[in-house]
Write an enzyme that holds these catalytic residues in place. Structure first.
Site, short mmCIF file in Angstrom:
data_model
loop_
_atom_site.label_atom_id
_atom_site.label_comp_id
_atom_site.label_asym_id
_atom_site.label_seq_id
_atom_site.Cartn_x
_atom_site.Cartn_y
_atom_site.Cartn_z
N LEU A 5 0.72 -1.07 -0.02
CA LEU A 5 0.01 0.10 0.06
C LEU A 5 0.96 1.25 0.07
CD1 LEU A 5 -2.69 1.62 0.24
CD2 LEU A 5 -2.56 1.32 2.58
N THR A 6 1.86 1.28 0.92
CA THR A 6 2.55 2.45 1.05
C THR A 6 3.45 3.11 -0.11
OG1 THR A 6 2.47 1.97 3.66
CG2 THR A 6 4.40 3.61 2.74
N GLU A 7 3.75 4.24 -0.23
CA GLU A 7 4.50 4.72 -1.46
C GLU A 7 5.57 5.65 -0.89
OE1 GLU A 7 2.32 5.81 -4.84
OE2 GLU A 7 1.50 3.90 -5.09
N PHE A 25 8.72 0.52 1.84
CA PHE A 25 8.83 -0.17 3.08
C PHE A 25 8.00 -1.41 3.15
CE2 PHE A 25 8.70 4.50 3.85
CZ PHE A 25 9.86 4.82 4.41
N GLY A 35 -5.19 -5.48 11.39
CA GLY A 35 -3.72 -5.35 11.67
C GLY A 35 -3.31 -4.62 12.94
N GLU A 75 0.90 0.38 10.49
CA GLU A 75 -0.43 0.08 10.72
C GLU A 75 -0.93 1.63 10.75
OE1 GLU A 75 -1.56 -2.44 9.51
OE2 GLU A 75 -0.46 -4.25 9.78
N GLY A 95 2.40 7.83 2.79
CA GLY A 95 2.36 7.19 3.95
C GLY A 95 0.86 7.15 4.62
#
Length: 379
Positions: free
Chosen positions: A124-126, A155, A240, A362, A130
């Site tokens: 998901l994260t780029e 990440f 999560g 998360e 974030g």
């Protein structure tokens, strides 16, 4: 109100703790030095049902409650929070496939996910998105056969290590409604990885950027419906957040147990340091905080299990509270070990490093506060 765990729940905790102490704890330091977790570990955990904790039984999963799942992660983190947290990521992916995947997609991916013959990562994260995850730029362009993905994820735990990736990519307009979820298998054309990240903690988890350069994905590897990917991703984050809180709790409890043993043996000024009242007060404060955190975490898990209207708020509050309590506890345990706590041989400094990231991933703890505050103001 009954705060006691059932016999079945206690058995789940004991089973996870025992396998963690047998298979993970003796190797945790070596795996950290190597920067990887042997893939031979995962099928051993999967044999106990830990590869598909919330996957439905008819698909081979354990179909545990979220409360029982937190017990698994709490217990495994007593051996190593880095390993336990990676297992949480795989389980999040397996749950997404089971819940939202087509029958064909489930048939192709779930059997190997359940046995952990294939390990899954979540992308998901780029680099530029974030906390503002809905601003992601990775794009999935439609083709006659499916999609072509272009973009970079940052990440990513398991980058270059996992066998498949659930990638959130933009198939439509800006914002969350334009995001879809697609599965990309390792070895796909156009899939590559950045260098191994040199991290403060979680060093046994290989972490890299995941790079997609005109990467083809079949239409059948779209997870669920186009444009619903961000919703799927957010639904997975409630659980999560509970899991990462449980990882903090288990590691902090282990640190406290180790500290009690150390203080009974370590002598200063002619007597064990456990007999100094000032240090006893520190122990009491840690015990009070950990017990409060444990109760709050289990309440939040119960709310998620029962579909309570405020479950998301409670998951956010539990994540914020428990991860901060965990970090404070391991830091105090290091202090009570004195100079020995700073040495790798005693295992405390690793827990200090591993738990620090739990306040970031998360959803950062700042974002957890935003979720809580917005819910309060809406009310």
């Amino acid at each position: 109100m009954d705060f006691a765990l059932s016999e079945e729940s206690e058995a789940i905790f004991d089973m996870a703790r025992d396998v963690g102490m047998a298979e993970i704890a003796p190797n945790a330091r070596e795996w950290e030095l190597q920067g990887t977790i042997p893939k031979e570990l995962w099928p051993k955990l999967a044999q106990l049902g830990f590869g598909a904790l919330y996957v439905s039984e008819d698909r081979g999963g354990s179909d545990l409650s979220r409360l029982d799942a937190t017990l698994v992660f709490e217990a495994l983190s007593m051996a190593c929070p880095s390993v336990a947290a990676f297992l949480s990521i795989h389980n999040m992916c397996a749950k997404m496939i089971d819940t939202f995947g087509s029958d064909d997609l489930k048939a192709r991916y779930l059997p190997d996910a359940v046995t952990m013959e294939k390990v899954f990562s979540y992308c998901l994260t780029e680099p530029g998105s974030g906390s503002d995850a809905a601003a992601l730029k990775t794009r999935a362009e439609r083709t006659n056969d499916g999609y072509r993905l272009t973009g970079t994820k940052a990440f990513i735990s398991g980058g270059g290590y996992s066998d498949a990736y659930i990638v959130m990519a933009r198939t439509g307009e800006d914002g969350p409604k334009g995001v879809s979820a697609l599965i990309v298998e390792d070895g796909a054309e156009g899939l590559s990885f950045g260098g191994l990240e040199d991290k403060m903690g979680w060093r046994s988890q290989p972490t890299r950027q995941v790079q997609l350069d005109d990467c083809p994905v079949d239409a059948g590897d779209l997870l669920g419906d186009e444009g619903h990917g961000f919703t799927y991703a957010m639904m997975g984050l409630d659980g999560g957040r509970l899991n990462i809180a449980a990882c903090s709790l288990g590691a902090a409890q282990q640190a406290l147990d180790m500290t009690l043993d150390y203080m009974r043996e370590r002598k200063a000024f002619g007597k064990p340091i456990a007999e100094f009242q000032a240090l006893q007060f520190r122990l009491a404060d840690m015990e009070i905080e950990l017990q409060a955190a444990r109760t709050f975490l289990r309440q939040a898990a119960w709310k998620l299990d029962t579909g309570a209207h405020d479950a998301t708020k409670f998951c956010a509050m539990a994540k914020k509270m428990v991860t901060e309590v965990g970090s404070r506890t391991v830091d105090q345990c290091l202090q009570l070990h004195g100079g020995y706590g700073y040495l790798a041989d005693y295992g405390i400094e690793k827990l200090v490093r591993d738990l620090r990231v739990h306040q970031i991933l998360e959803g950062t703890n700042e974002i957890m506060r935003m979720i809580v505050a917005r819910d309060m103001l809406r009310a």
